[in-house]
Write an enzyme that holds these catalytic residues in place. Sequence first.
Site, PDB file in Angstrom:
ATOM      1  NE  ARG A  44      -1.842  -1.607   3.430  1.00 31.13           N
ATOM      2  CZ  ARG A  44      -2.182  -1.904   4.661  1.00 31.13           C
ATOM      3  NH1 ARG A  44      -3.431  -1.813   5.045  1.00 31.13           N
ATOM      4  NH2 ARG A  44      -1.267  -2.296   5.540  1.00 31.13           N
ATOM      5  CE  LYS A 131       6.067 -19.618   9.798  1.00 30.23           C
ATOM      6  NZ  LYS A 131       6.738 -19.979  10.982  1.00 30.23           N
ATOM      7  CG  HIS A 161      11.895 -20.979   5.963  1.00 23.75           C
ATOM      8  ND1 HIS A 161      10.947 -20.480   6.798  1.00 23.75           N
ATOM      9  CD2 HIS A 161      13.012 -21.098   6.702  1.00 23.75           C
ATOM     10  CE1 HIS A 161      11.461 -20.316   7.993  1.00 23.75           C
ATOM     11  NE2 HIS A 161      12.721 -20.679   7.968  1.00 23.75           N
ATOM     12  CE  LYS A 165      16.010 -23.773   8.063  1.00 23.07           C
ATOM     13  NZ  LYS A 165      16.809 -22.569   7.895  1.00 23.07           N
ATOM     14  CD  GLU A 199      12.510 -18.747  16.672  1.00 24.21           C
ATOM     15  OE1 GLU A 199      12.630 -18.172  15.592  1.00 24.21           O
ATOM     16  OE2 GLU A 199      11.477 -18.686  17.373  1.00 24.21           O
ATOM     17  CG  ASP A 218       5.839 -18.800  14.558  1.00 23.34           C
ATOM     18  OD1 ASP A 218       5.573 -18.388  13.408  1.00 23.34           O
ATOM     19  OD2 ASP A 218       6.959 -18.635  15.089  1.00 23.34           O
ATOM     20  CG  HIS A 223       9.241 -24.363  10.706  1.00 24.93           C
ATOM     21  ND1 HIS A 223       8.970 -24.204   9.372  1.00 24.93           N
ATOM     22  CD2 HIS A 223       9.349 -23.118  11.220  1.00 24.93           C
ATOM     23  CE1 HIS A 223       8.922 -22.903   9.099  1.00 24.93           C
ATOM     24  NE2 HIS A 223       9.136 -22.230  10.199  1.00 24.93           N
ATOM     25  CE  LYS A 319       9.135 -15.949  18.374  1.00 21.25           C
ATOM     26  NZ  LYS A 319      10.207 -16.097  17.364  1.00 21.25           N
TER      27      LYS A 319
HETATM   28  N1  LIG Z   1       9.082 -12.227   8.329  1.00 18.05           N
HETATM   29  C1  LIG Z   1       9.421 -13.492   8.360  1.00 18.05           C
HETATM   30  O1  LIG Z   1      10.547 -13.847   8.736  1.00 18.05           O
HETATM   31  C2  LIG Z   1       8.437 -14.539   7.935  1.00 18.05           C
HETATM   32  C3  LIG Z   1       8.810 -15.881   8.026  1.00 18.05           C
HETATM   33  C4  LIG Z   1       7.916 -16.852   7.599  1.00 18.05           C
HETATM   34  C5  LIG Z   1       6.690 -16.491   7.100  1.00 18.05           C
HETATM   35  N2  LIG Z   1       6.342 -15.182   7.027  1.00 18.05           N
HETATM   36  C6  LIG Z   1       5.019 -14.835   6.476  1.00 18.05           C
HETATM   37  O2  LIG Z   1       5.172 -13.955   5.389  1.00 18.05           O
HETATM   38  C7  LIG Z   1       4.091 -13.043   5.349  1.00 18.05           C
HETATM   39  C8  LIG Z   1       4.638 -11.619   5.418  1.00 18.05           C
HETATM   40  O3  LIG Z   1       5.336 -11.473   6.629  1.00 18.05           O
HETATM   41  P1  LIG Z   1       6.184 -10.176   6.999  1.00 18.05           P
HETATM   42  O4  LIG Z   1       6.903 -10.486   8.251  1.00 18.05           O
HETATM   43  O5  LIG Z   1       6.948  -9.720   5.822  1.00 18.05           O
HETATM   44  O6  LIG Z   1       5.022  -9.128   7.333  1.00 18.05           O
HETATM   45  P2  LIG Z   1       5.129  -7.538   7.400  1.00 18.05           P
HETATM   46  O7  LIG Z   1       6.508  -7.088   7.685  1.00 18.05           O
HETATM   47  O8  LIG Z   1       4.020  -7.095   8.279  1.00 18.05           O
HETATM   48  O9  LIG Z   1       4.810  -7.110   5.902  1.00 18.05           O
HETATM   49  C9  LIG Z   1       3.526  -7.224   5.364  1.00 18.05           C
HETATM   50  C10 LIG Z   1       3.550  -6.679   3.951  1.00 18.05           C
HETATM   51  O10 LIG Z   1       2.254  -6.767   3.406  1.00 18.05           O
HETATM   52  C11 LIG Z   1       1.867  -5.476   2.945  1.00 18.05           C
HETATM   53  N3  LIG Z   1       0.433  -5.348   3.120  1.00 18.05           N
HETATM   54  C12 LIG Z   1      -0.290  -5.468   4.249  1.00 18.05           C
HETATM   55  N4  LIG Z   1      -1.595  -5.256   4.010  1.00 18.05           N
HETATM   56  C13 LIG Z   1      -1.697  -4.995   2.685  1.00 18.05           C
HETATM   57  C14 LIG Z   1      -2.787  -4.707   1.828  1.00 18.05           C
HETATM   58  N5  LIG Z   1      -4.043  -4.630   2.275  1.00 18.05           N
HETATM   59  N6  LIG Z   1      -2.520  -4.511   0.523  1.00 18.05           N
HETATM   60  C15 LIG Z   1      -1.260  -4.568   0.039  1.00 18.05           C
HETATM   61  N7  LIG Z   1      -0.198  -4.860   0.817  1.00 18.05           N
HETATM   62  C16 LIG Z   1      -0.412  -5.060   2.113  1.00 18.05           C
HETATM   63  C17 LIG Z   1       2.648  -4.496   3.805  1.00 18.05           C
HETATM   64  O11 LIG Z   1       2.865  -3.264   3.192  1.00 18.05           O
HETATM   65  P3  LIG Z   1       1.882  -1.979   3.411  1.00 18.05           P
HETATM   66  O12 LIG Z   1       1.577  -1.910   4.867  1.00 18.05           O
HETATM   67  O13 LIG Z   1       2.677  -0.838   2.865  1.00 18.05           O
HETATM   68  O14 LIG Z   1       0.691  -2.273   2.602  1.00 18.05           O
HETATM   69  C18 LIG Z   1       3.981  -5.227   3.864  1.00 18.05           C
HETATM   70  O15 LIG Z   1       4.692  -5.023   2.681  1.00 18.05           O
HETATM   71  C19 LIG Z   1       3.190 -13.398   6.519  1.00 18.05           C
HETATM   72  O16 LIG Z   1       2.200 -14.299   6.080  1.00 18.05           O
HETATM   73  C20 LIG Z   1       4.129 -14.110   7.458  1.00 18.05           C
HETATM   74  O17 LIG Z   1       3.462 -15.009   8.311  1.00 18.05           O
HETATM   75  C21 LIG Z   1       7.190 -14.204   7.437  1.00 18.05           C
END
Ligand SMILES: NC(=O)c1ccc[n+]([C@@H]2O[C@H](COP(=O)([O-])OP(=O)(O)OC[C@H]3O[C@@H](n4cnc5c(N)ncnc54)[C@H](OP(=O)(O)O)[C@@H]3O)[C@@H](O)[C@H]2O)c1
Length: 463
Positions: A44, A131, A161, A165, A199, A218, A223, A319
């Site tokens: 966004r 996930k 992920h 590995k 972790e 989580d 995993h 954690k």
């Molecule tokens: N981070 C990790 O290490 C990790 C590991 C495993 C899995 N995941 C999974 O990956 C996904 C993303 O995780 P994250 O940690 O990257 O989350 P995050 O940091 O909160 O990022 C979320 C992203 O989605 C965008 N977003 C949210 N609402 C939106 C909307 N209505 N329209 C368009 N874009 C939108 C946000 O940008 P804007 O707010 O600018 O829209 C941001 O780019 C989740 O499902 C999470 O469970 C993450």
Amino acid sequence: MTPLTLIVFGATGDLARRKLYAAIAQNVRAGLLPRDTALIGISRQEMDDAAFARLVEDSIGGRWPSSSPPQYLAGNADQPELYGDLAGRLKGERGLHLFYLAVPTQLIAAVVGRLAEAKVGRNRGRVIVEKPFGVDEASARTLNRAVQRAFPERQIYRIDHYLGKETVQNILVFRFSNGVMEPIWNRGQIDHVQITAAETIGTEGRSDYYDQAGALRDMVQNHLLQLVALTAMEPPAVFSAEAVRDEKVKVLSAIRPVRTEDAVRGQYQKGQVAGERVQGYRQEAGVAPDSTRETFAALRLFIDNWRWHGVPFYLRTGKRLPERATRIQVVFNKPPLDLFEGAAQMNVLSIHVQPEERISLKIGAKRPGLGTHVDPVDMNFVYASSFRSASAEAYERLLVDATLGEPTLFTREDEVEAAWRALDPLAQRWDKEATCLPYAAGSWGPQAATALVARDGRFWLEP
Ligand SMILES: NC(=O)c1ccc[n+]([C@@H]2O[C@H](COP(=O)([O-])OP(=O)(O)OC[C@H]3O[C@@H](n4cnc5c(N)ncnc54)[C@H](OP(=O)(O)O)[C@@H]3O)[C@@H](O)[C@H]2O)c1
């Protein structure tokens, strides 16, 4: 190489910035993805293509290696307007369109629904879904149906992920390419199995998500159960995606519902991790001061099939534990006769998944010198010294597999549902718990986790 356009939903998010752009860039540099791989980021936040290119280059700490500069589309993934713009951008892009949904899980159904309405993706597209895939079996099933309305199952790649590995992929190679393993890999020879995923970090700015999910959803549902499935599955008749996943589903479906007394939930309090003072979970930004969400889970699982009947699988994850480590430890029975007086060993085969990448077997060996004294020693296979090349990052491998249409390392619809089914009764009971056992940050979880294993006359193993 087929031309590729990667469309990343969640382009400004933590996952994209920490993992995805680096993985794409590395694959392009290594020639595993096309030199002109196109990247379209969507979220966004308003910004133009140039600002997005800077964000990507900051994330990877260097130049974007593709000859096609990153493009950006600002918009709400929930709203149809965005998809008209996206369809316009994609019109000019040849080859495969790979949609990476790195957005909060609640948005996934909306995104795939909009993609389908706008007729974007179905013909030339594949979709990678992060996930957590749902929060229980029912929601996973609903999400499966939603994604399948937009893409046929063979075009859907549910990511865990851990499966990317090297050490995790090696579990099957280790078990099934070596003749000595399978004859002893069963309840006749194995006393029990321990799986630890520890972790040192806290919630790291992801409290909103984590306080909903907790350790069970989580880490364990995805995993840890994947590690259980790979450790416990039967050899498939052929090494194909469907055959491997069929066998994993059978194991997940054979997990006996976990009884309350076979599970321990804990929440970290303030303490010290690696010499650093850290605050308790309830003091983390974004966590409710009265949250009862678990940051630690220990479980005793049983798999009700012929191979594993009666063999406990002890799982623990948390954690703010003392070390960052993921390992599987298979503990073999003692020899029937204690020939060397008290020296009979329970051999332990340890598969170290991360950060170390190695397999070791603890055996008894004669201490040099007079008499017959037996000491435990390790036989070691270390990835880094046996193979010159460094292991690729999990996301690198998984992205390449998704572009090649190779789904073995992704979770199939019935697999993700079976994993939830195995844990749902426990997760639902835990959701209603008004308390959570405290543990000091930097410790190995609540005392009850030690007792869970000690009750069976066993103990948690050191690395
Ligand atoms: N981070 C990790 O290490 C990790 C590991 C495993 C899995 N995941 C999974 O990956 C996904 C993303 O995780 P994250 O940690 O990257 O989350 P995050 O940091 O909160 O990022 C979320 C992203 O989605 C965008 N977003 C949210 N609402 C939106 C909307 N209505 N329209 C368009 N874009 C939108 C946000 O940008 P804007 O707010 O600018 O829209 C941001 O780019 C989740 O499902 C999470 O469970 C993450």
